[in-house]
Design a protein around this motif. Structure first.
Motif, PDB file in Angstrom:
ATOM      1  N   GLY A  47       1.217   2.687   2.647  1.00  0.00           N
ATOM      2  CA  GLY A  47       1.664   2.450   1.309  1.00  0.00           C
ATOM      3  C   GLY A  47       2.161   0.820   1.316  1.00  0.00           C
ATOM      4  N   ILE A  48       2.117   0.194   0.129  1.00  0.00           N
ATOM      5  CA  ILE A  48       2.398  -1.334   0.180  1.00  0.00           C
ATOM      6  C   ILE A  48       3.360  -1.513  -1.238  1.00  0.00           C
ATOM      7  CG2 ILE A  48       1.765  -3.555   0.071  1.00  0.00           C
ATOM      8  CD1 ILE A  48       1.056  -2.199   2.491  1.00  0.00           C
ATOM      9  N   THR A  49       4.321  -1.852  -0.948  1.00  0.00           N
ATOM     10  CA  THR A  49       5.154  -2.282  -2.265  1.00  0.00           C
ATOM     11  C   THR A  49       5.742  -3.605  -2.178  1.00  0.00           C
ATOM     12  OG1 THR A  49       7.169  -1.170  -1.370  1.00  0.00           O
ATOM     13  CG2 THR A  49       5.805   0.289  -2.645  1.00  0.00           C
ATOM     14  N   THR A  50       6.229  -4.307  -3.030  1.00  0.00           N
ATOM     15  CA  THR A  50       6.750  -5.754  -3.091  1.00  0.00           C
ATOM     16  C   THR A  50       8.167  -5.783  -3.839  1.00  0.00           C
ATOM     17  OG1 THR A  50       5.795  -6.494  -5.029  1.00  0.00           O
ATOM     18  CG2 THR A  50       4.616  -6.810  -2.948  1.00  0.00           C
ATOM     19  N   SER A  51       8.973  -6.647  -3.353  1.00  0.00           N
ATOM     20  CA  SER A  51      10.117  -6.964  -4.027  1.00  0.00           C
ATOM     21  C   SER A  51      10.351  -8.271  -4.166  1.00  0.00           C
ATOM     22  CB  SER A  51      11.311  -6.325  -3.620  1.00  0.00           C
ATOM     23  OG  SER A  51      12.544  -6.642  -4.175  1.00  0.00           O
ATOM     24  N   PRO A  52      10.319  -9.055  -5.463  1.00  0.00           N
ATOM     25  CA  PRO A  52      10.221  -8.154  -6.782  1.00  0.00           C
ATOM     26  C   PRO A  52       9.071  -7.478  -6.864  1.00  0.00           C
ATOM     27  CG  PRO A  52      10.972 -10.618  -7.083  1.00  0.00           C
ATOM     28  CD  PRO A  52      10.510 -10.273  -5.716  1.00  0.00           C
ATOM     29  N   ALA A  53       9.183  -6.280  -7.926  1.00  0.00           N
ATOM     30  CA  ALA A  53       8.110  -5.171  -7.929  1.00  0.00           C
ATOM     31  C   ALA A  53       6.737  -5.912  -8.584  1.00  0.00           C
ATOM     32  CB  ALA A  53       8.636  -4.010  -8.694  1.00  0.00           C
ATOM     33  N   SER A  54       5.516  -5.677  -7.808  1.00  0.00           N
ATOM     34  CA  SER A  54       4.401  -5.626  -8.484  1.00  0.00           C
ATOM     35  C   SER A  54       3.622  -4.530  -8.393  1.00  0.00           C
ATOM     36  CB  SER A  54       3.700  -6.812  -7.776  1.00  0.00           C
ATOM     37  OG  SER A  54       3.403  -6.500  -6.458  1.00  0.00           O
ATOM     38  N   ASP A  55       2.439  -4.474  -8.286  1.00  0.00           N
ATOM     39  CA  ASP A  55       1.646  -3.272  -8.305  1.00  0.00           C
ATOM     40  C   ASP A  55       1.856  -2.583  -6.943  1.00  0.00           C
ATOM     41  OD1 ASP A  55       0.465  -3.470 -10.906  1.00  0.00           O
ATOM     42  OD2 ASP A  55      -1.166  -4.270 -10.083  1.00  0.00           O
ATOM     43  N   ALA A  56       2.125  -1.200  -6.891  1.00  0.00           N
ATOM     44  CA  ALA A  56       2.248  -0.406  -5.710  1.00  0.00           C
ATOM     45  C   ALA A  56       0.833   0.087  -5.136  1.00  0.00           C
ATOM     46  CB  ALA A  56       3.007   0.884  -5.813  1.00  0.00           C
ATOM     47  N   ILE A  57       0.168  -0.425  -4.180  1.00  0.00           N
ATOM     48  CA  ILE A  57      -1.168  -0.197  -3.693  1.00  0.00           C
ATOM     49  C   ILE A  57      -1.178   0.683  -2.379  1.00  0.00           C
ATOM     50  CG2 ILE A  57      -1.979  -2.180  -5.008  1.00  0.00           C
ATOM     51  CD1 ILE A  57      -2.091  -3.577  -2.474  1.00  0.00           C
ATOM     52  N   GLY A  60      -6.361  -0.032   2.919  1.00  0.00           N
ATOM     53  CA  GLY A  60      -7.718   0.594   2.858  1.00  0.00           C
ATOM     54  C   GLY A  60      -7.683   1.299   4.319  1.00  0.00           C
ATOM     55  N   ASP A  61      -8.617   1.694   4.624  1.00  0.00           N
ATOM     56  CA  ASP A  61      -9.049   2.497   6.108  1.00  0.00           C
ATOM     57  C   ASP A  61      -8.965   1.548   7.131  1.00  0.00           C
ATOM     58  OD1 ASP A  61      -9.205   5.070   4.797  1.00  0.00           O
ATOM     59  OD2 ASP A  61     -11.308   4.784   4.584  1.00  0.00           O
ATOM     60  N   ASP A  62      -9.145   0.058   6.926  1.00  0.00           N
ATOM     61  CA  ASP A  62      -9.090  -0.936   7.903  1.00  0.00           C
ATOM     62  C   ASP A  62      -7.925  -1.404   8.013  1.00  0.00           C
ATOM     63  OD1 ASP A  62      -9.263  -2.055   5.439  1.00  0.00           O
ATOM     64  OD2 ASP A  62     -10.718  -3.440   6.172  1.00  0.00           O
ATOM     65  N   GLY A  63      -6.893  -0.938   7.129  1.00  0.00           N
ATOM     66  CA  GLY A  63      -5.294  -1.554   7.168  1.00  0.00           C
ATOM     67  C   GLY A  63      -5.027  -2.621   6.306  1.00  0.00           C
ATOM     68  N   THR A  64      -5.946  -3.130   5.408  1.00  0.00           N
ATOM     69  CA  THR A  64      -5.951  -4.368   4.849  1.00  0.00           C
ATOM     70  C   THR A  64      -5.821  -3.979   3.285  1.00  0.00           C
ATOM     71  OG1 THR A  64      -8.509  -4.591   4.131  1.00  0.00           O
ATOM     72  CG2 THR A  64      -7.943  -5.632   6.136  1.00  0.00           C
ATOM     73  N   PHE A  65      -5.087  -5.106   2.746  1.00  0.00           N
ATOM     74  CA  PHE A  65      -4.780  -4.646   1.137  1.00  0.00           C
ATOM     75  C   PHE A  65      -4.571  -6.211   0.449  1.00  0.00           C
ATOM     76  CE2 PHE A  65      -0.879  -5.845   3.625  1.00  0.00           C
ATOM     77  CZ  PHE A  65      -0.036  -6.591   2.771  1.00  0.00           C
ATOM     78  N   VAL A  66      -4.624  -6.133  -0.641  1.00  0.00           N
ATOM     79  CA  VAL A  66      -4.764  -7.216  -1.768  1.00  0.00           C
ATOM     80  C   VAL A  66      -3.892  -6.952  -2.844  1.00  0.00           C
ATOM     81  CG1 VAL A  66      -5.965  -9.039  -3.039  1.00  0.00           C
ATOM     82  CG2 VAL A  66      -7.164  -7.957  -0.893  1.00  0.00           C
ATOM     83  N   VAL A  67      -2.930  -7.796  -3.076  1.00  0.00           N
ATOM     84  CA  VAL A  67      -2.209  -7.478  -4.629  1.00  0.00           C
ATOM     85  C   VAL A  67      -2.471  -8.645  -5.251  1.00  0.00           C
ATOM     86  CG1 VAL A  67       0.251  -7.183  -5.551  1.00  0.00           C
ATOM     87  CG2 VAL A  67      -0.299  -6.385  -3.119  1.00  0.00           C
ATOM     88  N   ASP A  68      -3.205  -8.636  -6.347  1.00  0.00           N
ATOM     89  CA  ASP A  68      -3.772  -9.676  -6.987  1.00  0.00           C
ATOM     90  C   ASP A  68      -2.778  -9.960  -8.387  1.00  0.00           C
ATOM     91  OD1 ASP A  68      -6.209 -10.380  -5.798  1.00  0.00           O
ATOM     92  OD2 ASP A  68      -7.130  -8.518  -6.862  1.00  0.00           O
ATOM     93  N   TYR A  75       8.383 -13.057  -2.077  1.00  0.00           N
ATOM     94  CA  TYR A  75       8.167 -11.713  -2.300  1.00  0.00           C
ATOM     95  C   TYR A  75       8.293 -11.081  -0.961  1.00  0.00           C
ATOM     96  CZ  TYR A  75       6.083 -12.106  -7.033  1.00  0.00           C
ATOM     97  OH  TYR A  75       5.836 -12.128  -8.037  1.00  0.00           O
ATOM     98  N   THR A  76       9.295  -9.772  -0.735  1.00  0.00           N
ATOM     99  CA  THR A  76       9.220  -9.347   0.383  1.00  0.00           C
ATOM    100  C   THR A  76       8.355  -8.077   0.184  1.00  0.00           C
ATOM    101  OG1 THR A  76      11.556  -9.809   0.810  1.00  0.00           O
ATOM    102  CG2 THR A  76      10.668  -7.759   1.861  1.00  0.00           C
ATOM    103  N   ILE A  77       7.393  -7.769   1.077  1.00  0.00           N
ATOM    104  CA  ILE A  77       6.297  -6.803   1.224  1.00  0.00           C
ATOM    105  C   ILE A  77       7.005  -5.560   2.174  1.00  0.00           C
ATOM    106  CG2 ILE A  77       3.900  -6.224   1.628  1.00  0.00           C
ATOM    107  CD1 ILE A  77       3.576  -9.400   1.554  1.00  0.00           C
ATOM    108  N   THR A  78       6.722  -4.515   1.719  1.00  0.00           N
ATOM    109  CA  THR A  78       7.152  -3.513   2.616  1.00  0.00           C
ATOM    110  C   THR A  78       5.917  -2.296   2.768  1.00  0.00           C
ATOM    111  OG1 THR A  78       9.435  -3.321   1.822  1.00  0.00           O
ATOM    112  CG2 THR A  78       8.801  -1.331   2.806  1.00  0.00           C
ATOM    113  N   ALA A  79       5.649  -2.197   4.193  1.00  0.00           N
ATOM    114  CA  ALA A  79       4.629  -1.125   4.411  1.00  0.00           C
ATOM    115  C   ALA A  79       5.177   0.121   4.921  1.00  0.00           C
ATOM    116  CB  ALA A  79       3.531  -1.742   5.372  1.00  0.00           C
TER     117      ALA A  79
END
Length: 212
Positions: A47-57, A60-68, A75-79
């Motif tokens: 699970g990926i979240t950011t602060s300040p908040a954006s879309d929670a996403i 993928g199965d390969d561990g990659t993510f994109v927040v558009d 931003y602080t990203i938390t996994a």
């Protein structure tokens, strides 16, 4: 007289419009991957979240993510993933650019030989350019002792991703009681580069008189 009054009114209206101009919002994106700390293998579906908040996403199965389409800024990203301790990274999103980050998840059952649980997180960073055209980044971080024993000494290893490649920094601290947190900062010379992300690659902590 009437013409003069109309002209004066027009000037006031134009001045008011100028003062009320609003800067256009600027957007970028965040791209990254989530990997296991010990092996470097991708961690699927974190699970990926950011602060300040954006879309929670979800990665993928390969561990990659994109927040558009996130507003430019820091931003602080938390996994997070079941069975792992949460991990954070801090990135600077710029207009029309993609910020990169790698988050390292440590097995939640992993403890050092002394049985302590220790972690750290980046709270933010600031770039600066000196008069000599050199550059620096100031990083604010927090060390966290989640264990039930005091930490006698600890080390935190940072990777600073820049537009000219990575830089590295190690910091050391002592005497962190059970449940305590320690705020700190450091300033790193980047030799003309600009920091785009600051990531904690690893930590070490010990409770006794010997090394870890």
């Amino acid at each position: 007289m009437r013409v003069s009054a109309v002209a004066a009114l027009a000037v006031l209206v134009l001045a008011g419009c100028k003062d009320g101009l609003v800067e256009p919002e600027r957007f970028g994106s965040i791209q990254g991957s989530v990997v296991a700390f010990d092996t470097g293998a991708p961690v699927a579906r974190a699970g990926i979240t950011t602060s300040p908040a954006s879309d929670a996403i979800t990665a993928g199965d390969d561990g990659t993510f994109v927040v558009d389409d996130v507003l430019a800024g820091t931003y602080t990203i938390t996994a997070t993933r079941s069975g792992y301790s949460p991990s954070t990274a801090t990135v600077s999103v710029r207009d029309g650019r993609t910020a990169q980050a790698t988050l390292f998840l440590r097995d939640a059952d992993d403890e050092d030989a002394a049985g302590t649980r220790f972690g750290a997180e980046v709270l933010g960073f600031t770039n600066e350019v000196s008069a000599s055209d050199s550059s620096f980044v100031t990083v604010e971080y927090r060390a966290i002792n989640n264990g039930e024993e005091a930490v006698a000494r600890y080390e935190v290893y940072f990777r600073i991703d820049t537009d000219r490649g990575p830089f590295y920094q190690e910091i050391r601290g002592t005497d962190l009681g059970a449940g305590e947190r320690d705020l700190g900062t450091f300033r790193k010379r980047l030799i003309g580069a600009t920091a785009e992300a600051v990531i904690i690659e690893g930590t070490v902590a010990g409770t006794g008189g010997g090394g870890t």
